[in-house]
Design a protein around this motif. Structure first.
Motif, short mmCIF file in Angstrom:
data_model
loop_
_atom_site.label_atom_id
_atom_site.label_comp_id
_atom_site.label_asym_id
_atom_site.label_seq_id
_atom_site.Cartn_x
_atom_site.Cartn_y
_atom_site.Cartn_z
N ARG A 112 -67.70 -20.09 37.88
CA ARG A 112 -67.30 -19.04 36.93
C ARG A 112 -66.78 -17.82 37.66
O ARG A 112 -65.79 -17.22 37.27
CB ARG A 112 -68.49 -18.64 36.04
N ALA A 113 -67.46 -17.44 38.73
CA ALA A 113 -67.04 -16.26 39.49
C ALA A 113 -65.65 -16.44 40.06
O ALA A 113 -64.83 -15.50 40.05
CB ALA A 113 -68.05 -15.98 40.62
N LEU A 114 -65.34 -17.61 40.55
CA LEU A 114 -64.00 -17.88 41.10
C LEU A 114 -62.95 -17.88 39.99
O LEU A 114 -61.86 -17.32 40.16
CB LEU A 114 -64.00 -19.21 41.84
N LEU A 115 -63.28 -18.49 38.86
CA LEU A 115 -62.33 -18.55 37.75
C LEU A 115 -62.03 -17.15 37.23
O LEU A 115 -60.87 -16.83 36.92
CB LEU A 115 -62.89 -19.42 36.63
N ARG A 116 -63.04 -16.29 37.15
CA ARG A 116 -62.82 -14.92 36.66
C ARG A 116 -61.86 -14.14 37.56
O ARG A 116 -61.13 -13.27 37.09
CB ARG A 116 -64.15 -14.18 36.57
N GLU A 170 -58.18 -22.14 28.30
CA GLU A 170 -58.65 -20.95 27.59
C GLU A 170 -60.13 -21.08 27.21
O GLU A 170 -60.89 -20.11 27.27
CB GLU A 170 -57.81 -20.71 26.34
N ALA A 171 -60.53 -22.28 26.84
CA ALA A 171 -61.94 -22.51 26.51
C ALA A 171 -62.82 -22.25 27.73
O ALA A 171 -63.87 -21.60 27.64
CB ALA A 171 -62.14 -23.93 26.01
N SER A 172 -62.38 -22.74 28.89
CA SER A 172 -63.13 -22.54 30.12
C SER A 172 -63.20 -21.06 30.49
O SER A 172 -64.25 -20.55 30.90
CB SER A 172 -62.48 -23.33 31.27
N MET A 173 -62.08 -20.36 30.34
CA MET A 173 -62.05 -18.94 30.66
C MET A 173 -62.95 -18.14 29.71
O MET A 173 -63.63 -17.19 30.13
CB MET A 173 -60.63 -18.41 30.60
N THR A 174 -62.97 -18.52 28.45
CA THR A 174 -63.84 -17.84 27.48
C THR A 174 -65.30 -17.95 27.90
O THR A 174 -66.06 -16.98 27.85
CB THR A 174 -63.65 -18.45 26.07
N VAL A 175 -65.70 -19.14 28.36
CA VAL A 175 -67.06 -19.33 28.84
C VAL A 175 -67.29 -18.53 30.12
O VAL A 175 -68.33 -17.89 30.30
CB VAL A 175 -67.33 -20.83 29.08
N GLU A 179 -70.88 -12.97 28.71
CA GLU A 179 -72.08 -12.39 29.31
C GLU A 179 -73.21 -13.42 29.35
O GLU A 179 -74.00 -13.46 30.30
CB GLU A 179 -72.52 -11.16 28.51
N HIS A 180 -73.28 -14.25 28.31
CA HIS A 180 -74.29 -15.32 28.26
C HIS A 180 -73.55 -16.65 28.00
O HIS A 180 -73.51 -17.14 26.87
CB HIS A 180 -75.30 -15.06 27.15
#
Length: 205
Positions: A112-116, A170-175, A179-180
């Motif tokens: 997640r950190a890398l994707l963000r 987009e679904a992956s980025m939304t996750v 925050e949770h």
């Protein structure tokens, strides 16, 4: 013969050096972020010289691109495993793959950190290009199989693959941005599956 052996040793050393750089960079990009990580930091963390880093990579951005691409490959391996589950219909395999693609980001804070960071570091076009490199072959293959067995509406599969790819991205980025993320995953999956099911062929009466 000795030249071949020497070449093999050199290749092995180069591969180990490259792996050490990428492992160190991944750790630092996740913990500190791209902007506050320098090439000097990566060299120190990997216990190599700064020159060794530049020998294998043009710049810090290229290091990030390789780290990000490897993280996406790992996600796609998990997705492919879900898609290969036995005793599922082609459509159920497609949904299992989509679910796994989303849940991988919910379960792994490092990915997640890398994707963000990916879009701000690489730009949206380059990020999409890297994502497509690992994701599109699987998406195209699954849509082709659905069409072959009559579970896909009569649509242009190339267009469908592009849009499914963007939907899942987009679904992956939304996750990833949530925050949770684990709490949001169920809602993201529900919306994603509702949209995907618009492509499903209606059963013949």
């Amino acid at each position: 013969m000795s030249e071949v052996k020497g070449g093999s040793r050199r290749d092995m050393y180069a591969a180990l050096t490259r792996t050490a750089i990428l492992d160190a960079a991944r750790k630092l990009f996740v913990e500190r972020g791209f902007d506050t990580t320098s090439v000097d930091d990566i060299a120190r963390e990997s216990q190599l010289s700064k020159g060794a880093v530049y020998h294998h990579f043009q710049d810090k951005q290229q290091v990030f691109a390789e780290v990000y691409l490897e993280a996406e490959r790992i996600v796609m391996l998990e997705v492919a495993k879900a898609a290969a589950a036995p005793d599922l219909s082609p459509w159920d395999r497609a949904e299992a793959a989509a679910q796994q693609a989303i849940s991988c980001y919910a379960a792994d804070p490092d990915t997640r950190a890398l994707l963000r960071q990916a879009t701000s570091v690489l730009g949206s076009e380059r990020t999409r290009e890297l994502d497509a490199t690992v994701a599109m072959p699987l998406i195209e293959g699954m849509l082709a199989e659905l069409a072959r067995v009559g579970e896909l509406r009569p649509v242009n599969t190339d267009v469908a693959a592009q849009l499914v790819f963007r939907l899942l991205a987009e679904a992956s980025m939304t996750v990833a941005l949530a925050e949770h993320p684990e709490q949001l995953t169920e809602d993201v999956e529900l919306v994603t599956f509702t949209m995907l099911r618009g492509l499903r062929a209606q059963p013949k009466s």
